[in-house]
Design an enzyme around this catalytic site. Structure first.
Site, mmCIF file in Angstrom:
data_model
loop_
_atom_site.group_PDB
_atom_site.id
_atom_site.type_symbol
_atom_site.label_atom_id
_atom_site.label_comp_id
_atom_site.label_asym_id
_atom_site.label_seq_id
_atom_site.Cartn_x
_atom_site.Cartn_y
_atom_site.Cartn_z
ATOM 1 N N GLU A 134 0.822 -1.220 0.000
ATOM 2 C CA GLU A 134 0.000 0.000 0.000
ATOM 3 C C GLU A 134 0.849 1.260 0.000
ATOM 4 O OE1 GLU A 134 0.686 1.858 2.835
ATOM 5 O OE2 GLU A 134 1.929 0.098 3.344
ATOM 6 N N GLY B 8 6.652 0.262 3.316
ATOM 7 C CA GLY B 8 5.403 -0.112 2.655
ATOM 8 C C GLY B 8 5.636 -0.362 1.181
ATOM 9 N N GLU B 9 4.618 -0.049 0.357
ATOM 10 C CA GLU B 9 4.671 -0.261 -1.111
ATOM 11 C C GLU B 9 4.674 -1.743 -1.487
ATOM 12 O OE1 GLU B 9 8.094 1.633 -2.888
ATOM 13 O OE2 GLU B 9 7.578 3.611 -2.124
ATOM 14 N N GLY B 10 4.602 -2.637 -0.511
ATOM 15 C CA GLY B 10 4.754 -4.064 -0.789
ATOM 16 C C GLY B 10 6.198 -4.522 -0.789
#
Lengths: 337, 337
Positions: free
Chosen positions: B161, B303-305
């Site tokens: 996310e 984050g960001e995966g």
């Protein structure tokens, strides 16, 4: 000193090791500060980018990773230290060549080259409870062979091994270097039960007691208690430093080769990362003695370079993040005020 | 109960989830026992091979891994919870599209597909200290959107996310679900200082106090304290279960979406691995509440995966080791007597 000329070249090398490339590290730090992420948010990936720069002298990149697996046989197996027969060492070397081992699959998963070096498997080292594993010339020649092993080139070297009986040998090296008790360093290896581990500890105790008067010198520890694959790994780690190739060390046994160099010079492993902490119980203690922190902890205890090879995915990602990410300015992203 | 019809479909799904494929797991166990390695020596890689079989119903394989990044904006940023402006969410979505973010590089390093879903970034959710983040219909529609997001197909889904302010939202969800104090769950996020973290904790306290009478129901926790990206991630995780796709959850915020499902049904995350424990201080506590153990610990908090994507290298390796290794018989290697 009981050592002679054969180790002199190595002593000279270890006492005059290449230093980190300070300018390359500063360039990484400057670029990292303007990449599109909160400062520090890539954690160890940021440290790894600096480490790659420090030991290559260039911007971080990993294009030719290599796993080098060194295999040796050990006379100490006569003491019943392993549940597997010594013949398995050569059988597993065949399995590596045929592509059937775990390390082959992990190299496929991460696009890593693999070279296997078998070291006179039909001439096991002497039983370390009876004699020195190797004479000085054989030990020095095997280190030199290890140094040559990386001549084909790589920009990230993973050090692994195979050798029935070699967790006993590695434990003896740690016990000689770091003290404690033999029980502290003896573990299950390929799957010894509690009684087997007790037997290993007794063997380790006996071997270290036999060689005690000569164990102040790390190279004597290597030749008396070590093995061919351990001498070759020590040579390969040293050659990588000279050639400015960063190294990822694998598990319990590979770390014992690193420990010899560290004992000879505390900065000898600055170009090395520990890939994975083994489930072999004493590995974490050995890693701490080296002042290192492993990248992965996946409960593995296989050797073959598997833990180091798995860490290549992390190191590649660190290099790519550093080189490939946009800056705040390039991407038009607002920085923290 | 204050909830209405919109969540009924999800309640029905969660109460009747697909179970693990027992026969596929048994087949993995039988093959694992004869592969050329000491029993248990691949540690978590062996567990992962079983887990892949359990949730796909097939022999372990990863051929089409995908990172799905969900982006949302949050009205609670009006309370000064982040050092970065909300505009950064959309700017980073542009950066993902242009290939300039960390997640892009990690996907390149591991051959992973990447899809980014921005969720009405110009319509932030309501400020959770004043009102529910979303009405029921919007929340349910966003979950449904998340479910559709995986329609293009994958055999290993990484959930990530992006959303300025969303560590505050995630912390509010954990506080509502697990209690403790607001301070227990408030962390530095993108880089708040001690004063900023205190402000976040006060905001979380205020939000949870406002909605307190309605927080027994996990779906109410989601719509009142959550955000669009969190609702969409919950939908995607649920859809993956239904479609028999194993999932790797990323960091502190992605885990809060998983926690909603887990609160609705304790077995809802059996098809999920935690990729990486974040440096965001409360993440490890949230992971423990879910009964999980993260694969990686690299000090990241982006984050960001990114943490999930790094774990793909481990999962791929586990699948390849299981499928590609030779058996003792095939390789002519002597097994332990």
């Amino acid at each position: 000193m009981t050592t002679g000329l054969p180790f002199d070249d190595f002593r000279a090398l270890v006492s005059n090791l290449p230093k980190p490339a300070v300018e390359a590290v500063e360039a990484v730090q400057q670029r990292d500060a303007v990449l599109t992420k909160p400062a520090g948010s890539l954690g160890r990936l940021e440290e790894i980018a600096e480490w790659l720069a420090a030991w290559t002298g260039r911007a971080p990149a990993v294009t030719r990773p290599l796993v080098a697996v060194f295999a040796g046989n050990h006379g100490v197996t006569a003491q019943g230290v392993s549940p597997f027969p010594s013949a398995v060492t050569a059988q597993m070397v065949e399995n590596f060549a045929a592509g059937g081992a775990a390390i082959n699959q992990i190299c496929i998963a991460h696009d890593i080259g693999l070279k296997v070096f078998d070291l006179a498997l039909d001439v096991p080292t002497a039983d370390i409870t009876q004699d020195a594993a190797l004479d000085e010339r054989s030990c020095a020649a095997t280190m030199a062979f290890g140094m040559e092993s990386i001549a084909g080139g790589t920009d990230l070297l993973c050090i692994g091994e195979m050798g029935i009986g070699n967790t006993t040998v590695a434990a003896a090296i740690y016990y000689a270097l770091y003290g404690g008790t033999a029980q502290d360093w003896a573990g299950a290896g390929t799957g010894a039960d509690a009684q087997g581990i007790e037997r290993k500890a007794a063997v380790i105790e006996k071997a270290v007691a036999l060689h005690k008067p000569h164990l102040k010198d790390p190279f004597e520890v290597l030749r008396r208690l070590g093995g061919r694959e351990i001498a070759a790994m020590a040579g390969a780690i040293l050659a990588a430093r000279v050639e400015r190739i960063p190294v990822i060390i694998d598990g319990f046994v590979a770390t014992s080769a690193a420990a010899i160099l560290h004992a000879a010079s505390p900065d000898a492993l600055d170009h090395c990362l520990m890939g994975h902490v083994s489930a072999e119980q004493a590995h974490i203690r050995a890693i701490e003695k080296l002042g290192k922190k492993p990248l992965l902890n996946l409960g593995m205890r296989l050797g073959e370079g598997t833990g180091a090879a798995l860490a290549v995915g992390i190191v590649k990602s660190a290099a790519l993040c550093h080189s490939g990410m946009a800056t705040f300015e390039q991407a038009g992203v607002s920085d923290k005020p």
